[in-house]
Scaffold this motif. Sequence first.
Motif, PDB file in Angstrom:
ATOM      1  N   ILE A 214       0.840  -1.205   0.000  1.00  0.00           N
ATOM      2  CA  ILE A 214       0.000   0.000   0.000  1.00  0.00           C
ATOM      3  C   ILE A 214       0.869   1.246   0.000  1.00  0.00           C
ATOM      4  O   ILE A 214       0.613   2.202  -0.747  1.00  0.00           O
ATOM      5  CB  ILE A 214      -0.954  -0.007   1.209  1.00  0.00           C
ATOM      6  N   VAL A 215       1.917   1.249   0.826  1.00  0.00           N
ATOM      7  CA  VAL A 215       2.829   2.395   0.884  1.00  0.00           C
ATOM      8  C   VAL A 215       3.520   2.595  -0.463  1.00  0.00           C
ATOM      9  O   VAL A 215       3.606   3.714  -0.979  1.00  0.00           O
ATOM     10  CB  VAL A 215       3.874   2.210   2.001  1.00  0.00           C
ATOM     11  N   THR A 216       4.005   1.509  -1.056  1.00  0.00           N
ATOM     12  CA  THR A 216       4.657   1.600  -2.368  1.00  0.00           C
ATOM     13  C   THR A 216       3.697   2.150  -3.410  1.00  0.00           C
ATOM     14  O   THR A 216       4.050   3.054  -4.177  1.00  0.00           O
ATOM     15  CB  THR A 216       5.161   0.213  -2.817  1.00  0.00           C
ATOM     16  N   GLY A 217       2.483   1.620  -3.434  1.00  0.00           N
ATOM     17  CA  GLY A 217       1.485   2.106  -4.391  1.00  0.00           C
ATOM     18  C   GLY A 217       1.136   3.557  -4.176  1.00  0.00           C
ATOM     19  O   GLY A 217       0.957   4.316  -5.138  1.00  0.00           O
ATOM     20  N   ALA A 218       1.049   3.974  -2.916  1.00  0.00           N
ATOM     21  CA  ALA A 218       0.711   5.365  -2.603  1.00  0.00           C
ATOM     22  C   ALA A 218       1.801   6.317  -3.088  1.00  0.00           C
ATOM     23  O   ALA A 218       1.504   7.368  -3.669  1.00  0.00           O
ATOM     24  CB  ALA A 218       0.496   5.530  -1.103  1.00  0.00           C
ATOM     25  N   VAL A 219       3.067   5.952  -2.862  1.00  0.00           N
ATOM     26  CA  VAL A 219       4.177   6.811  -3.292  1.00  0.00           C
ATOM     27  C   VAL A 219       4.226   6.900  -4.821  1.00  0.00           C
ATOM     28  O   VAL A 219       4.386   7.988  -5.392  1.00  0.00           O
ATOM     29  CB  VAL A 219       5.520   6.294  -2.735  1.00  0.00           C
ATOM     30  N   LEU A 220       4.086   5.762  -5.494  1.00  0.00           N
ATOM     31  CA  LEU A 220       4.101   5.761  -6.959  1.00  0.00           C
ATOM     32  C   LEU A 220       2.910   6.539  -7.527  1.00  0.00           C
ATOM     33  O   LEU A 220       3.045   7.264  -8.526  1.00  0.00           O
ATOM     34  CB  LEU A 220       4.089   4.328  -7.482  1.00  0.00           C
TER      35      LEU A 220
ATOM     36  N   MET B  69      11.229  10.837  -3.104  1.00  0.00           N
ATOM     37  CA  MET B  69      10.251   9.761  -3.022  1.00  0.00           C
ATOM     38  C   MET B  69      10.874   8.417  -3.385  1.00  0.00           C
ATOM     39  O   MET B  69      10.582   7.393  -2.759  1.00  0.00           O
ATOM     40  CB  MET B  69       9.048  10.065  -3.929  1.00  0.00           C
ATOM     41  N   LEU B  70      11.746   8.410  -4.396  1.00  0.00           N
ATOM     42  CA  LEU B  70      12.422   7.172  -4.779  1.00  0.00           C
ATOM     43  C   LEU B  70      13.388   6.707  -3.688  1.00  0.00           C
ATOM     44  O   LEU B  70      13.507   5.504  -3.424  1.00  0.00           O
ATOM     45  CB  LEU B  70      13.163   7.367  -6.099  1.00  0.00           C
ATOM     46  N   ILE B  71      14.081   7.652  -3.051  1.00  0.00           N
ATOM     47  CA  ILE B  71      14.956   7.306  -1.928  1.00  0.00           C
ATOM     48  C   ILE B  71      14.142   6.661  -0.809  1.00  0.00           C
ATOM     49  O   ILE B  71      14.547   5.657  -0.203  1.00  0.00           O
ATOM     50  CB  ILE B  71      15.678   8.562  -1.399  1.00  0.00           C
ATOM     51  N   PHE B  72      12.968   7.235  -0.534  1.00  0.00           N
ATOM     52  CA  PHE B  72      12.081   6.691   0.504  1.00  0.00           C
ATOM     53  C   PHE B  72      11.694   5.252   0.184  1.00  0.00           C
ATOM     54  O   PHE B  72      11.727   4.374   1.063  1.00  0.00           O
ATOM     55  CB  PHE B  72      10.840   7.569   0.627  1.00  0.00           C
ATOM     56  N   LEU B  73      11.317   4.989  -1.093  1.00  0.00           N
ATOM     57  CA  LEU B  73      10.928   3.638  -1.477  1.00  0.00           C
ATOM     58  C   LEU B  73      12.097   2.664  -1.369  1.00  0.00           C
ATOM     59  O   LEU B  73      11.944   1.542  -0.900  1.00  0.00           O
ATOM     60  CB  LEU B  73      10.396   3.646  -2.916  1.00  0.00           C
ATOM     61  N   ARG B  74      13.276   3.094  -1.809  1.00  0.00           N
ATOM     62  CA  ARG B  74      14.447   2.233  -1.757  1.00  0.00           C
ATOM     63  C   ARG B  74      14.795   1.881  -0.298  1.00  0.00           C
ATOM     64  O   ARG B  74      15.141   0.737  -0.006  1.00  0.00           O
ATOM     65  CB  ARG B  74      15.635   2.920  -2.423  1.00  0.00           C
ATOM     66  N   LYS B  75      14.696   2.855   0.579  1.00  0.00           N
ATOM     67  CA  LYS B  75      15.032   2.604   1.982  1.00  0.00           C
ATOM     68  C   LYS B  75      14.019   1.645   2.615  1.00  0.00           C
ATOM     69  O   LYS B  75      14.366   0.849   3.484  1.00  0.00           O
ATOM     70  CB  LYS B  75      15.078   3.926   2.753  1.00  0.00           C
ATOM     71  N   ARG B  76      12.762   1.725   2.193  1.00  0.00           N
ATOM     72  CA  ARG B  76      11.739   0.819   2.733  1.00  0.00           C
ATOM     73  C   ARG B  76      11.954  -0.602   2.223  1.00  0.00           C
ATOM     74  O   ARG B  76      11.613  -1.563   2.905  1.00  0.00           O
ATOM     75  CB  ARG B  76      10.338   1.278   2.325  1.00  0.00           C
ATOM     76  N   ASN B  77      12.490  -0.734   1.023  1.00  0.00           N
ATOM     77  CA  ASN B  77      12.629  -2.060   0.406  1.00  0.00           C
ATOM     78  C   ASN B  77      13.979  -2.707   0.690  1.00  0.00           C
ATOM     79  O   ASN B  77      14.276  -3.784   0.134  1.00  0.00           O
ATOM     80  CB  ASN B  77      12.408  -1.960  -1.104  1.00  0.00           C
TER      81      ASN B  77
END
Length: 218
Positions: free
Chosen positions: A147-153, A209-217
């Motif tokens: 859900i978080v990934t989808g929301a950011v994208l 936003m991409l940095i945020f996603l990378r750090k979460r993954n």
Amino acid sequence: MNDNFWEPIQLSFIVALSATIFVIVAGIIVAWLMVKKQFIGKLIVEVILLLPIVLPPTVTGFLLIMIFGKNGVAGQLIDLLFGQSLMFTIWGAILAAVVVAFPLMYQSVKIGFSSIDQSIEGAARVDGANEWRVFRYISLPLCFPSIVTGAVLSFARALGEFGATMMFAGNIPGKTQTIPLAIYVAFESNHLALAWSWVIAIIIISFLMLIFLRKRNT
């Protein structure tokens, strides 16, 4: 920076955030139903849901005009209920952003729901949990990373929407002019310094936003 710089940024955040809130709710509901339910024509429905990913933005904008414009069925109903068309309003910009961002949210959440071990949900049902409790306390928490990934994208896609917004909501400064539209106008008017400032702003936002996603993954 003057108001000419900040207005499109503020408007873009309002549009993107509003669209993201809507697609989060709709994406979760639709993705859960598509994963859990079987019905005739399911493949066709899913293709329609994902279609905005591959359609040219101008085609999406054209379809929005045909459906939600003054002569469209939905447009006439909205005009009857609210006394105003969605076209050339911030609501039109939000609608355009919702349409193009929804497939990203839907696909991400669907993958999340599909990856949940069915035995976990089954065990909860055996213990007496109804479907709502299974969804709320099992499925939704396990799907939260998706859900978080989808929301950011979705937010990033809504922030960068151009073609459908231009056709359906127009390019009205202070009203519907988002960052991509402002960049286009500034470039066409040879105001390169202003165009560069918006380009840099949206690159920084997208980068973070991409940095945020990378750090979460990781």
